[in-house]
Design an enzyme around this catalytic site. Sequence first.
Site, PDB file in Angstrom:
ATOM      1  N   SER A  65       0.796  -1.235   0.000  1.00 43.09           N
ATOM      2  CA  SER A  65       0.000   0.000   0.000  1.00 43.09           C
ATOM      3  C   SER A  65       0.826   1.282   0.000  1.00 43.09           C
ATOM      4  CB  SER A  65      -0.927   0.022   1.213  1.00 43.09           C
ATOM      5  OG  SER A  65      -2.131  -0.597   0.897  1.00 43.09           O
ATOM      6  N   LYS A  68       0.693   3.283  -3.065  1.00 39.57           N
ATOM      7  CA  LYS A  68      -0.504   4.080  -3.401  1.00 39.57           C
ATOM      8  C   LYS A  68      -0.211   5.589  -3.356  1.00 39.57           C
ATOM      9  CE  LYS A  68      -3.622   0.508  -1.580  1.00 39.57           C
ATOM     10  NZ  LYS A  68      -4.458   0.107  -0.423  1.00 39.57           N
TER      11      LYS A  68
HETATM   12  N1  GLU Z   1      -1.473  -5.411  -2.424  1.00 43.47           N
HETATM   13  C1  GLU Z   1      -2.214  -5.287  -1.228  1.00 43.47           C
HETATM   14  C2  GLU Z   1      -3.694  -5.481  -1.464  1.00 43.47           C
HETATM   15  O1  GLU Z   1      -4.224  -4.908  -2.348  1.00 43.47           O
HETATM   16  C3  GLU Z   1      -1.943  -3.961  -0.610  1.00 43.47           C
HETATM   17  C4  GLU Z   1      -2.672  -3.784   0.675  1.00 43.47           C
HETATM   18  C5  GLU Z   1      -1.916  -3.044   1.706  1.00 43.47           C
HETATM   19  O2  GLU Z   1      -0.682  -3.026   1.736  1.00 43.47           O
HETATM   20  O3  GLU Z   1      -2.613  -2.453   2.519  1.00 43.47           O
HETATM   21  O4  GLU Z   1      -4.335  -6.211  -0.761  1.00 43.47           O
END
Ligand code: GLU
Length: 309
Positions: A65, A68
């Site tokens: 995440s 993001k």
């Molecule tokens: N790749 C993970 C998902 O989409 C990222 C989630 C995270 O790190 O919060 O579940």
Amino acid sequence: MPCQSSEELKALVEEARKCTKNGRVADYIPALGKANPNELSIAIYYPDGRCISAGDIEEKITLQSISKVISLALVLMDRGPDYVFERVGMEPTGDPFNSIAKLETTTPAKPLNPMINAGALVVTHMIKGNTVEERFQRLLSFVQEMANDSTVSYCEEVARSEFETANLNRALCYFLKEHKIINEDVEQLLDLYTKQCAIEMNCLSLARIGMVIGMDGVDPLTGKQVLPTDIARICKTFMVTCGMYNASGEFAIEIGIPAKSGVSGGIMGAVPGRFGIGIFGPALDEKGNSIAGIKLLELLSKNYKLSMF
Ligand code: GLU
């Protein structure tokens, strides 16, 4: 200088490491389940180029995440805030990161913010390029620029492992497609998103990116404006309001540093105008944040008065 030496940092890491026994490594992405739960490392990057660290800082972690924040910065640069925020909101949800609940009760079904999975999928959808490969390369180049490290790449094993098991994210994508928030092929978007989440680097590079965001988008060591000031400001704000999942409010009160965590156990901190932090501690608390990473930030914040509030 808040923390003067790697020795000082090592003592804090050993104190915080005691918490790892109360956490659990994420295994809903099978490849992440292989991480050592006792691991804890940190790097702090200062604008004068000094870097202090403790733990196994050569170890690479996937951003999950944390990516993001960077994909958001890229699409804001590509398309401008008006376009982006017509498609994804600015409000925290108070729900877990992968929840579908608010999409069903909000009209239009626009995700509430870019840090939850639904919002991040919409952001990734907005990355410009003709193919997944081209879009991924643009994102990766931008990450490399922010980390000032052209060797940063992604972990194919983690990307594949998530792609094969990402049924909840598939469900979010189909929901968003049904409501015309996205219009591309779902498998294609998931291919791009899982590669984005699997971009990997060590704590030093993570701290360097945190420093760039903390320094309003300028890399003080190269003098380059890597992202516009206004976009760095938006990133920092989302890190405060939504960066630590549905523990962001408590984190802001107790620690007060713009930060973003990922289920790999990474945390990127951007102390405004001061320095960047990269942490890796894969044992997670029940909200999905690195349990020892949070403890370590709490110790740093209290000892060196780092809260921005
Ligand atoms: N790749 C993970 C998902 O989409 C990222 C989630 C995270 O790190 O919060 O579940």
